[in-house]
Structures are given as C-alpha cells and as structure tokens.
Enzyme design. Structure first.
Site, mmCIF file in Angstrom:
data_model
loop_
_atom_site.group_PDB
_atom_site.id
_atom_site.type_symbol
_atom_site.label_atom_id
_atom_site.label_comp_id
_atom_site.label_asym_id
_atom_site.label_seq_id
_atom_site.Cartn_x
_atom_site.Cartn_y
_atom_site.Cartn_z
ATOM 1 N N PHE A 78 0.867 -1.039 0.162
ATOM 2 C CA PHE A 78 -0.034 0.003 -0.007
ATOM 3 C C PHE A 78 0.879 1.343 -0.076
ATOM 4 O O PHE A 78 1.833 1.337 1.008
ATOM 5 C CB PHE A 78 -1.004 -0.172 1.303
ATOM 6 C CG PHE A 78 -1.839 -0.968 1.226
ATOM 7 C CD1 PHE A 78 -1.924 -2.541 1.632
ATOM 8 C CD2 PHE A 78 -3.197 -0.579 0.883
ATOM 9 C CE1 PHE A 78 -2.447 -3.362 1.294
ATOM 10 C CE2 PHE A 78 -4.398 -1.566 0.741
ATOM 11 C CZ PHE A 78 -4.095 -2.908 1.043
ATOM 12 N N GLU A 94 -1.984 -4.547 13.709
ATOM 13 C CA GLU A 94 -1.043 -5.457 14.399
ATOM 14 C C GLU A 94 -1.897 -6.167 15.473
ATOM 15 O O GLU A 94 -1.495 -7.301 15.661
ATOM 16 C CB GLU A 94 -0.095 -4.703 14.734
ATOM 17 C CG GLU A 94 1.320 -5.762 15.152
ATOM 18 C CD GLU A 94 2.547 -4.989 15.443
ATOM 19 O OE1 GLU A 94 2.602 -4.546 16.414
ATOM 20 O OE2 GLU A 94 3.283 -4.969 14.302
ATOM 21 N N HIS A 150 7.949 -10.306 15.312
ATOM 22 C CA HIS A 150 8.432 -9.044 15.346
ATOM 23 C C HIS A 150 9.695 -8.589 15.836
ATOM 24 O O HIS A 150 10.222 -9.148 16.812
ATOM 25 C CB HIS A 150 7.226 -8.140 16.250
ATOM 26 C CG HIS A 150 7.344 -6.770 16.256
ATOM 27 N ND1 HIS A 150 8.370 -5.810 16.496
ATOM 28 C CD2 HIS A 150 6.420 -5.612 15.620
ATOM 29 C CE1 HIS A 150 8.249 -4.379 16.131
ATOM 30 N NE2 HIS A 150 7.042 -4.606 15.729
ATOM 31 N N ASP A 204 15.241 -4.294 11.532
ATOM 32 C CA ASP A 204 15.429 -2.546 11.540
ATOM 33 C C ASP A 204 16.733 -2.553 11.958
ATOM 34 O O ASP A 204 17.213 -2.793 13.028
ATOM 35 C CB ASP A 204 14.354 -1.915 12.371
ATOM 36 C CG ASP A 204 14.428 -0.521 12.495
ATOM 37 O OD1 ASP A 204 13.616 0.089 12.242
ATOM 38 O OD2 ASP A 204 15.764 0.023 12.165
ATOM 39 N N THR A 227 3.308 -6.565 23.495
ATOM 40 C CA THR A 227 2.377 -5.433 23.536
ATOM 41 C C THR A 227 1.134 -5.602 22.830
ATOM 42 O O THR A 227 0.515 -4.962 21.938
ATOM 43 C CB THR A 227 3.255 -4.276 22.830
ATOM 44 O OG1 THR A 227 3.292 -4.692 21.316
ATOM 45 C CG2 THR A 227 4.381 -3.682 23.462
HETATM 46 O O1 48C Z 1 0.421 3.838 2.665
HETATM 47 C C1 48C Z 1 0.418 4.240 3.823
HETATM 48 N N1 48C Z 1 0.331 5.612 3.976
HETATM 49 C C2 48C Z 1 0.277 6.429 5.165
HETATM 50 O O2 48C Z 1 -0.001 7.617 5.113
HETATM 51 C C3 48C Z 1 0.433 5.676 6.094
HETATM 52 C C4 48C Z 1 0.542 4.172 6.186
HETATM 53 N N2 48C Z 1 0.563 3.553 4.994
HETATM 54 C C5 48C Z 1 0.785 1.976 4.762
HETATM 55 O O3 48C Z 1 0.430 1.457 6.004
HETATM 56 C C6 48C Z 1 2.181 1.672 4.345
HETATM 57 O O4 48C Z 1 2.138 0.602 3.468
HETATM 58 C C7 48C Z 1 3.035 1.529 5.282
HETATM 59 O O5 48C Z 1 3.889 0.478 5.063
HETATM 60 C C8 48C Z 1 1.718 0.757 6.339
HETATM 61 C C9 48C Z 1 2.013 1.236 7.889
HETATM 62 N N3 48C Z 1 3.497 0.895 8.388
HETATM 63 C C10 48C Z 1 4.255 1.812 8.646
HETATM 64 O O6 48C Z 1 4.120 2.996 8.551
HETATM 65 C C11 48C Z 1 5.539 1.410 9.359
HETATM 66 N N4 48C Z 1 6.088 0.236 8.362
HETATM 67 C C12 48C Z 1 5.292 0.950 10.747
#
Ligand code: 48C
Length: 299
Positions: A68, A250, A180, A273, A192
């Site tokens: 996404f 999650e 994780h 990470d 958590t």
């Molecule tokens: O695509 C987006 N846009 C945003 O503004 C916020 C989250 N996301 C999707 O959600 C991305 O694919 C991100 O990878 C995921 C949420 N995960 C993260 O932000 C970090 N990897 C924790």
C-alpha cells in the site's frame, strides 16, 4: 516410477535434489526451529532452496505480493520493487499488487519475465492509523473478487521496506506470520498485545505464543481472506464502541494468530530494522525498514 512418469519436471526436481548433505547434519541449535503446534520457524541454514524451488516450479505456483502506497508513501514503491526484483522469489511467477490513491505517482520498473505490476486504485483515509487498518478490508475484498482467480499465495507487507537478501518460496505455507523484530525473545507478559478486555483484540496476560508483526503476513488466498475478514470485522466492532486497539491492525492480527495458529512462522531475518543492530542469532537480514521521518511522511 514407470518410464512415462519421468517428464522434465520430475527429472528437474530429482536433479535439483542431488548433491546436498544428509538431512541430519549441522542442525541449528541456537534458535527455536519449531512451534508447539509443529509450525516451522524459518531461519537460514535450515532448508534447501533448490529442493523447494523445484517443488514450487513443479506446482507452477503463482505468488501475489501486496503493498500500500497511500498518500506520501508512494515514494517507497520504486525501491521496494527494484530490490524485490533482485531478491524476492526470483524465477517464480510474481504479481505485485500496488494499492494506491495516486495511480499516476506509481513508477514503471523493469521486471523480469513472469512478473507484473498491477496498480489498484483505492481511497485514502485521513489518519495514518486508518490507512494502516483499512488495508485489512481492502485485502479481504480483493482476495475474494480478484486474487482468488489470479494467484495461489499472498504475501502482505509494509511498503517502507527494502529487500536486502533472498526471500524465497520457503516462506510460503497455508498461513504464515512473522516474528516482530523489536519483541523477539520477550516473554508473553512483555508482548504489547491489546489488554483492554472490552476490545475484540484483547489477549489476557497469561496467553500468547509469539508477538507477530503487522507488516508481514500471508498464506493461500482462502486463508488470507479469512484472516483479513476477521481483522476488519473486529476493528469495526471496536470502532462502534469507540475503541481502537493499541497497535491498530497489528493488535487484531495477533489476536487472530492466537486462535488460528499459523502453519509457518518467519524469523526476524525476514523483517528487520538496522536500529536493532546485528545480534548473533541474526545470520541474514533479508528485508529492512527504510529510514523515514514519521512526522513528515504521515501527515
Ligand atoms: O501507505 C501508507 N500511507 C500512510 O500515510 C500511512 C501508512 N501507509 C501504509 O501502511 C504503508 O504501506 C505502511 O507501510 C503501512 C503502515 N506501516 C508503517 O507505517 C511502518 N512500517 C510501521
């Protein structure tokens, strides 16, 4: 086997299976390799890629990987796909499904044979938490009306990542989750999980197997459909009570995996990470978080 059964696929598969060490040699003893419900935990040096690749080629398996890139996260898509072309399921049939609200911002990337990018136009939500959580609804809907037809397995991951070492068909199973990296080796009391008994994601202090990362799960399409349907419905039930679990999608994923055990578990090799350094158990870093300024990129 009768002569007629020795078709090329079988010969390829048998040939691939020559020349490896006897199965009982040099087993790893420094990490847990099997869950109490006999799900393998995938670490390097515990499997033979040549055998697995031959098996999956014989089955002509098709893999979908979903990401996404909503709002500003489109900036991560090119690195994700470029590094996936080097390391992710090389030689197999792969569909990249890119969900985005900004179709024109998704770059064209040169792909190897048998691999395609499919851009799926979806709405954006205002809060980053909602962007993250609504992935479950979108994955559920697309699993039912499209992925069922097009692929055999789904790999559902975060986009702000890059591949840095091989990720192959060893990860594929009916239903899989990923440990994780930040909680690896923690006791269950320290996980958590959501602890509000009113929430659909609630897990009591004396329950829990592992802490699974929200940004890396998958399985066959039917199992991913059931997982995403559960998570979305649980989130909507909580939302109606003005409840939102502590770690969003999650938290609901961890609840699902507690009562629907995954058939395979990926070690932190598959989700790391570099802020966490390089502990001794980590012999390979296959998939790494990309540096980002959360504040800037999320609003
Ligand atoms: O695509 C987006 N846009 C945003 O503004 C916020 C989250 N996301 C999707 O959600 C991305 O694919 C991100 O990878 C995921 C949420 N995960 C993260 O932000 C970090 N990897 C924790």
């Amino acid at each position: 086997m009768k002569g007629s059964e020795w078709h090329p696929g079988v010969i390829l598969s048998c040939r691939a299976q020559l020349g490896y060490r006897p199965p009982d040699t040099d087993r790893r003893t420094d990490v847990l390799l099997l869950s109490p419900w006999l799900a393998p935990i995938v670490w390097s040096e515990t499997y033979n890629s040549a055998i697995l690749d031959a098996q999956f080629h014989q089955r002509n398996v098709r893999v979908g990987i979903t990401i996404f890139g909503i709002k500003k996260y489109t900036v991560f898509v090119s690195t994700f796909i470029e590094t996936a072309e080097k390391y992710f399921m090389v030689g197999h049939k792969v569909n990249y499904y890119v969900f985005t609200d900004r179709v024109s911002d998704i770059p064209m990337v040169d792909l190897a044979e048998g691999r395609r990018v499919m851009v799926l136009s979806v709405p954006a939500y205002r809060r980053w938490q909602d962007v993250s959580m609504r992935r479950m609804e979108m994955l559920r809907d697309y699993s039912r009306r499209r992925f069922m037809e097009e692929v055999d397995y789904l790999v559902c991951v975060d986009v702000d990542m890059r591949f840095s070492d091989e990720v192959g068909v060893e990860i594929l199973s009916d239903l899989f989750g990923t440990l994780h990296p930040g909680l690896y080796g923690t006791s269950r009391e320290g996980y958590t999980y959501e602890r509000n008994p009113q929430s659909e994601a609630y897990i009591p202090a004396d329950e829990g197997d592992f802490y699974y990362a929200g940004g890396y799960f998958g399985g066959n399409v039917e199992e991913v459909y059931k997982l995403t349907d559960f998570c979305h419905n649980a989130m909507m039930t909580d939302k109606a009570k003005n409840i939102e679990a502590v770690w969003h999608d999650e938290s609901y994923l961890n609840k699902y995996f507690l009562y629907h055990k995954p058939t395979r578990i990926l070690s932190p090799e598959y989700l790391w990470d570099d802020d966490l350094g390089t502990p001794d158990f980590l012999r390979r870093k296959r998939f790494l978080a990309v540096r980002k300024n959360h504040k800037e990129i999320r609003n």
